[in-house]
Design a protein around this motif. Structure first.
Motif, PDB file in Angstrom:
ATOM      1  N   THR A   1       0.843  -1.199   0.000  1.00 59.86           N
ATOM      2  CA  THR A   1       0.000   0.000   0.000  1.00 59.86           C
ATOM      3  C   THR A   1       0.877   1.247   0.000  1.00 59.86           C
ATOM      4  N   LYS A   2       0.334   2.262  -0.643  1.00 57.91           N
ATOM      5  CA  LYS A   2       1.147   3.478  -0.657  1.00 57.91           C
ATOM      6  C   LYS A   2       0.930   4.252   0.638  1.00 57.91           C
ATOM      7  N   ILE A   3       1.948   4.948   1.018  1.00 58.28           N
ATOM      8  CA  ILE A   3       1.866   5.699   2.268  1.00 58.28           C
ATOM      9  C   ILE A   3       1.165   7.022   1.976  1.00 58.28           C
ATOM     10  N   MET A   4       0.130   7.240   2.712  1.00 57.17           N
ATOM     11  CA  MET A   4      -0.569   8.510   2.531  1.00 57.17           C
ATOM     12  C   MET A   4      -0.547   9.244   3.855  1.00 57.17           C
ATOM     13  N   GLN A   5      -0.365  10.509   3.775  1.00 55.90           N
ATOM     14  CA  GLN A   5      -0.433  11.318   4.984  1.00 55.90           C
ATOM     15  C   GLN A   5      -1.470  12.387   4.764  1.00 55.90           C
ATOM     16  N   ASN A   6      -2.105  12.765   5.849  1.00 60.57           N
ATOM     17  CA  ASN A   6      -3.127  13.781   5.631  1.00 60.57           C
ATOM     18  C   ASN A   6      -2.537  15.188   5.607  1.00 60.57           C
ATOM     19  N   ASN A   7      -3.209  16.008   4.790  1.00 61.13           N
ATOM     20  CA  ASN A   7      -2.907  17.428   4.770  1.00 61.13           C
ATOM     21  C   ASN A   7      -3.978  18.044   5.637  1.00 61.13           C
ATOM     22  N   LEU A   8      -3.582  18.530   6.790  1.00 60.43           N
ATOM     23  CA  LEU A   8      -4.607  18.922   7.758  1.00 60.43           C
ATOM     24  C   LEU A   8      -4.925  20.410   7.755  1.00 60.43           C
ATOM     25  N   ALA A   9      -4.622  21.070   6.640  1.00 64.54           N
ATOM     26  CA  ALA A   9      -5.026  22.480   6.525  1.00 64.54           C
ATOM     27  C   ALA A   9      -6.552  22.552   6.565  1.00 64.54           C
ATOM     28  N   PRO A  10      -7.100  23.642   7.081  1.00 59.18           N
ATOM     29  CA  PRO A  10      -8.557  23.762   7.116  1.00 59.18           C
ATOM     30  C   PRO A  10      -9.151  23.689   5.709  1.00 59.18           C
ATOM     31  N   ILE A  11     -10.356  23.143   5.603  1.00 59.77           N
ATOM     32  CA  ILE A  11     -11.041  23.131   4.314  1.00 59.77           C
ATOM     33  C   ILE A  11     -12.112  24.234   4.324  1.00 59.77           C
ATOM     34  N   PRO A  12     -12.543  24.665   3.131  1.00 55.61           N
ATOM     35  CA  PRO A  12     -13.504  25.772   3.089  1.00 55.61           C
ATOM     36  C   PRO A  12     -14.856  25.404   3.684  1.00 55.61           C
ATOM     37  N   GLU A  13     -15.405  26.358   4.424  1.00 55.08           N
ATOM     38  CA  GLU A  13     -16.773  26.216   4.938  1.00 55.08           C
ATOM     39  C   GLU A  13     -17.628  27.267   4.247  1.00 55.08           C
ATOM     40  N   LEU A  14     -18.940  27.136   4.369  1.00 53.19           N
ATOM     41  CA  LEU A  14     -19.828  28.095   3.707  1.00 53.19           C
ATOM     42  C   LEU A  14     -20.392  29.135   4.673  1.00 53.19           C
ATOM     43  N   TYR A  15     -19.853  29.142   5.911  1.00 60.57           N
ATOM     44  CA  TYR A  15     -20.362  30.102   6.890  1.00 60.57           C
ATOM     45  C   TYR A  15     -19.775  31.493   6.673  1.00 60.57           C
ATOM     46  N   VAL A  16     -20.595  32.515   6.920  1.00 54.73           N
ATOM     47  CA  VAL A  16     -20.054  33.872   6.947  1.00 54.73           C
ATOM     48  C   VAL A  16     -19.568  34.154   8.377  1.00 54.73           C
ATOM     49  N   SER A  17     -18.855  35.242   8.567  1.00 50.18           N
ATOM     50  CA  SER A  17     -18.316  35.551   9.895  1.00 50.18           C
ATOM     51  C   SER A  17     -19.469  35.809  10.869  1.00 50.18           C
ATOM     52  N   TYR A  18     -19.137  35.764  12.156  1.00 49.70           N
ATOM     53  CA  TYR A  18     -20.158  35.930  13.189  1.00 49.70           C
ATOM     54  C   TYR A  18     -20.922  37.253  13.019  1.00 49.70           C
ATOM     55  N   ASP A  19     -20.187  38.345  12.795  1.00 52.12           N
ATOM     56  CA  ASP A  19     -20.849  39.651  12.665  1.00 52.12           C
ATOM     57  C   ASP A  19     -21.774  39.693  11.453  1.00 52.12           C
ATOM     58  N   SER A  20     -21.261  39.196  10.316  1.00 47.19           N
ATOM     59  CA  SER A  20     -22.097  39.177   9.114  1.00 47.19           C
ATOM     60  C   SER A  20     -23.331  38.312   9.319  1.00 47.19           C
ATOM     61  N   ALA A  21     -23.143  37.214  10.062  1.00 47.64           N
ATOM     62  CA  ALA A  21     -24.270  36.302  10.277  1.00 47.64           C
ATOM     63  C   ALA A  21     -25.387  36.998  11.042  1.00 47.64           C
ATOM     64  N   GLN A  22     -24.996  37.797  12.043  1.00 46.09           N
ATOM     65  CA  GLN A  22     -26.019  38.494  12.830  1.00 46.09           C
ATOM     66  C   GLN A  22     -26.809  39.450  11.943  1.00 46.09           C
ATOM     67  N   LYS A  23     -26.065  40.131  11.065  1.00 46.55           N
ATOM     68  CA  LYS A  23     -26.703  41.094  10.164  1.00 46.55           C
ATOM     69  C   LYS A  23     -27.611  40.372   9.156  1.00 46.55           C
ATOM     70  N   LEU A  24     -27.039  39.306   8.573  1.00 46.62           N
ATOM     71  CA  LEU A  24     -27.754  38.549   7.551  1.00 46.62           C
ATOM     72  C   LEU A  24     -29.038  37.930   8.096  1.00 46.62           C
ATOM     73  N   LYS A  25     -28.961  37.524   9.342  1.00 44.82           N
ATOM     74  CA  LYS A  25     -30.103  36.881   9.966  1.00 44.82           C
ATOM     75  C   LYS A  25     -31.293  37.843  10.024  1.00 44.82           C
ATOM     76  N   VAL A  26     -31.004  39.076  10.340  1.00 45.99           N
ATOM     77  CA  VAL A  26     -32.057  40.092  10.409  1.00 45.99           C
ATOM     78  C   VAL A  26     -32.619  40.344   9.006  1.00 45.99           C
ATOM     79  N   GLU A  27     -31.712  40.497   8.035  1.00 50.38           N
ATOM     80  CA  GLU A  27     -32.173  40.745   6.656  1.00 50.38           C
ATOM     81  C   GLU A  27     -32.976  39.571   6.099  1.00 50.38           C
ATOM     82  N   ALA A  28     -32.503  38.368   6.434  1.00 48.25           N
ATOM     83  CA  ALA A  28     -33.132  37.162   5.866  1.00 48.25           C
ATOM     84  C   ALA A  28     -34.566  36.974   6.351  1.00 48.25           C
TER      85      ALA A  28
END
Ligand code: PPS
Length: 573
Positions: free
Chosen positions: A1-28
Motif C-alpha cells: 500500500t502506498k503511504i498517505m499522509q493527511n494534509n490537515l489544513a482547514p477546508i472551506p466552509e460556507l459560513y459567513v463571519s459571526y458579525d455578518s451572520a447576525q446582520k444577515l439573519k435580520v435581513e433574511a
C-alpha cells in the motif's frame, strides 16, 4: 500500500463571519422562506461545514445531471450523490430565478440563505435507476424520492448563517475542521475511519483495530447519527454503546466523532460518497466492507447490489477520493484459541470450533431475553441494548378490538383489562369507544371523516402508551380497513399491534340490541349506523377473530390472553 499522509489544513466552509451572520439573519427574516425537511437539515449541515466539500450549495441542474449520469459535477469533479433541495410545485412556482430564499429549521430558525440559480423537474425514475440501481420502492431512498421528496428541485449557492442546533451529545459532534485540528494537535498523520449505523460488538472492535494496525494509523469511529435505515437501533442507544466500546481500545489510539449524515443506503455510490466525506474530515483511510451501506432486499427478494460492488467502485476511484480503502475482514471467534481471527486466514478451519452470531440471531435473542455470550459482545453494550429493547414480554403493546355496535367489544375488552391487571407488571389503559367519544372526540359525529379522525386519535394515544411500555386496549367499531392499517403502522414502530375481530354477526347484534340503537337506526332516527346504513370492512387478517354467540365473555377474553402468550407478549406463568 502506498503511504498517505493527511494534509490537515482547514477546508472551506460556507459560513459567513459571526458579525455578518447576525446582520444577515435580520435581513433574511424578510425573504421567502423554505422549511427544511429533516433530511435537508442533515445535508445543509454537511454542506456548510465542509463535509460535502467541494459543493458550494444544493446542486444546479447541470451538476445534478452529471452526478446522476456519471458521478461527476459539470466541471468533472467526482461526486456520486445528488444533494438536492426538493420542494413542492407550489413553492417552486412562487420563486423567481436569482431570488434569495431563507432556509429554516423545523422551529423556524434561519440556518442559511440560498440564491436560487436553478429550478427544474427531475426525472425521478432516471435518478432512481442511475443512482440507486433500480426504480424500486423497496429501496428506502427510492421510496423517499417518489413518496416523500418534493416534485421540483431548486439549486444554488448557500450562505451559511448558523449550524443546526443539537441538544444531544454535543461534545461528540465535530465539524471537518474541528477533527482536522484535533488530528493536527495529536500528530495523527494517518487516520482510518470506520463508518457504522449499528451497535459495535467484539468482532467490530477487533476488525477496526486490526485495520488501523495494518495501515499503521490511528482510528476514528465515525458513526452516523443523522438518518439511517428505517428500523435501525436509535442513535441515542447506539452512542451510549459506542462510548462503552471506546474504552476497550488501547489508550490514545482511537477516538469517536458523530456524523450527522442522512444516509441513502446506495451501496457502491454511497461508499464513494462516504469516502469523500471522510477525506474531508481529515482521514487517510476508510474501511469498506462486504455490502457497504446495503439497502436490503428489492421487491423481488434479491439484493440490490453484489456483495463486493461497493469495494470495486471505491477501489476504482480511491485516488480521487483521497482516502485509501481498507478491506473489512470478516472476523470470527475461534473457541479453542479464545480469540477473533479473520475467517479467511484460519488454516486449521476443520480442527477448530468457529463461533458466530448473525444479526438476525442477535435480534431474536434480545427480543426473547435469551443469553448473549461475552465472547460475542461487551456486557455494557448488551446491557444498553436490553435497556432500550426489553424482551417482548416487557414491551408495550396494543390490543385493538373491532366489530359492530353491541358485538361485545367493550365487555370483552373490560374482562381482558381485569385479567391483565391481575397479572400485573405493566399499566393497562382501556380506550373504549364510548369513553373516547366522551373525552377525546366529543365534538365528532359518525361521518367517514369523523370516524377516521376518532380512530386516528385513539391510535395516537395507543401508540404513545405502547411506546412507553404500557398496554393499550382499544374497543371502537373502527369500520374502515385503511384506517385500521394506518393505526397499525403508527403502533408497530413501538410495539405489537394485536387486531381482534369481535365477529358477532349484524343479525345477532340487532337481536340483542342492548342499547336500543338498532331499533332507532331501522326507524331512520339514527343515520349512518354501522351495519344498517353505513359500511363495515370485515378484517381480512386479524391476529384473532372471536365468536361471541354461545361463548362466555370470560372465554373470549381468555382466547385473547392465549394469543398474547403465543406472541410472546406475556410471559408464560
Ligand atoms: S367509530 O366508527 O369507530 O368511530 O365508532 P365508535 O367511536 O366506536 O362509536 C360507536 C358507538 O357510538 C354509538 N353510535 C353509533 N355507532 C355506529 N354508528 C352510528 N351512527 C352511531 N351513533 C351512535 C354506539 O353506541 C357505538 O357504541 P358501541 O360501544 O360500539 O355499541
Amino acid at each position: 500500500t502506498k503511504i498517505m499522509q493527511n494534509n490537515l489544513a482547514p477546508i472551506p466552509e460556507l459560513y459567513v463571519s459571526y458579525d455578518s451572520a447576525q446582520k444577515l439573519k435580520v435581513e433574511a427574516a424578510d425573504l421567502t422562506s423554505h422549511d427544511l425537511t429533516p433530511r435537508q437539515i442533515c445535508d445543509l449541515e454537511l454542506l456548510m461545514n465542509g463535509g460535502f466539500n467541494p459543493l458550494k450549495g444544493f446542486l444546479s441542474e447541470e451538476d445534478y445531471n452529471g452526478v446522476v449520469e456519471n458521478m461527476r459535477l459539470a466541471d468533472g469533479t467526482l461526486w456520486p450523490m445528488p444533494i438536492t433541495l426538493d420542494v413542492s410545485e407550489e413553492f417552486a412556482g412562487s420563486i423567481e430565478i436569482g431570488q434569495d430564499i431563507a432556509l429554516r429549521d423545523q422551529e423556524g430558525v434561519i440556518l442559511a440563505t440560498m440564491t436560487v440559480t436553478d429550478r427544474w423537474e427531475p426525472n425521478k425514475s432516471v435518478e432512481a435507476e442511475k443512482v440507486f440501481g433500480a426504480d424500486d420502492d423497496a429501496h428506502p431512498a427510492v421510496n423517499y424520492l417518489h413518496n416523500t421528496a418534493g416534485k421540483i428541485y431548486l439549486g444554488g449557492p448557500i450562505t451559511g448563517i448558523q449550524q443546526p442546533v443539537h441538544y444531544d451529545f454535543r461534545a461528540r459532534r465535530d465539524t471537518p475542521n474541528e477533527l482536522r485540528a484535533y488530528f493536527r494537535k495529536l500528530g495523527w498523520r494517518k487516520v482510518v475511519a470506520f463508518q457504522t449505523r449499528n451497535p459495535l460488538h467484539r468482532a467490530h472492535q477487533e476488525l477496526t483495530f486490526r485495520a488501523a494496525k495494518e495501515a499503521q494509523a490511528n482510528l476514528l469511529i465515525h458513526p452516523i447519527v443523522g438518518m439511517t435505515k428505517p428500523g435501525d437501533v436509535d442513535h441515542f442507544t447506539r452512542v451510549r454503546c459506542y462510548e462503552a466500546v471506546l474504552d476497550k481500545y488501547p489508550a490514545s489510539t482511537t477516538t469517536m466523532s458523530l456524523l450527522n449524515l442522512a444516509m441513502r443506503m446506495a451501496g457502491p455510490r454511497e461508499a464513494v460518497w462516504h469516502g469523500l466525506i471522510r477525506a474531508n474530515h481529515g482521514c487517510t483511510h476508510f474501511i469498506v466492507g462486504r455490502d457497504h451501506a446495503g439497502p436490503g432486499k428489492n421487491s423481488q427478494g434479491e439484493d440490490f447490489y453484489g456483495p463486493y460492488d461497493a469495494q470495486d467502485l471505491y477501489r476504482a476511484h480511491q485516488d480521487e477520493i483521497g482516502a485509501e480503502m481498507v478491506d473489512f475482514k470478516h472476523m470470527v471467534y475461534v473457541q479453542e484459541r479464545a480469540q477473533y481471527e479473520p475467517a479467511d486466514e484460519i488454516a486449521d478451519k476443520d480442527d477448530v470450533t468457529i463461533l458466530n452470531i448473525s444479526g438476525t440471531e442477535l435480534r431474536r435473542r434480545l427480543a426473547e431475553g435469551l443469553e448473549i455470550p461475552e465472547w460475542f459482545s461487551f456486557p455494557e453494550v448488551v446491557k444498553e441494548l436490553r435497556r432500550t429493547k426489553p424482551p417482548r414480554s416487557q414491551q408495550g403493546f396494543t390490543v385493538f378490538f373491532t366489530g359492530f355496535s353491541g358485538s361485545g367489544k367493550s365487555t370483552i375488552a373490560n374482562a381482558l383489562m381485569v385479567k391483565l391487571m391481575e397479572m400485573g407488571g405493566r399499566p393497562v389503559t382501556l380506550l373504549d369507544g364510548d369513553i373516547v367519544r366522551k373525552n377525546l372526540s366529543s365534538e365528532l359525529g359518525f361521518s367517514k371523516e369523523h370516524r377516521d379522525l376518532n380512530i386516528r386519535r385513539i391510535g395516537y394515544v395507543a401508540s404513545e402508551i405502547t411506546k412507553n411500555g404500557g398496554i393499550a386496549i382499544c374497543a371502537p367499531i373502527a369500520p374502515y380497513a385503511t384506517t385500521r392499517r394506518a393505526v397499525r403502522e403508527d403502533i408497530e414502530q413501538f410495539g405489537a399491534f394485536v387486531e381482534v375481530h369481535v365477529a358477532t354477526s349484524i343479525e345477532e347484534c340487532e337481536r340483542r340490541d342492548r342499547k336500543g340503537l338498532y331499533k332507532l337506526a331501522r326507524e331512520g332516527k339514527i343515520k349512518e349506523f354501522t351495519g344498517i346504513s353505513d359500511p363495515y370492512d370485515v378484517p381480512q387478517n386479524p391476529e384473532l377473530s372471536v365468536e361471541t354467540e354461545n361463548v362466555e365473555v370470560d372465554n373470549c377474553a381468555h382466547q385473547v390472553i392465549l394469543k398474547l402468550e403465543s406472541m410472546g407478549l406475556i410471559a408464560a406463568q
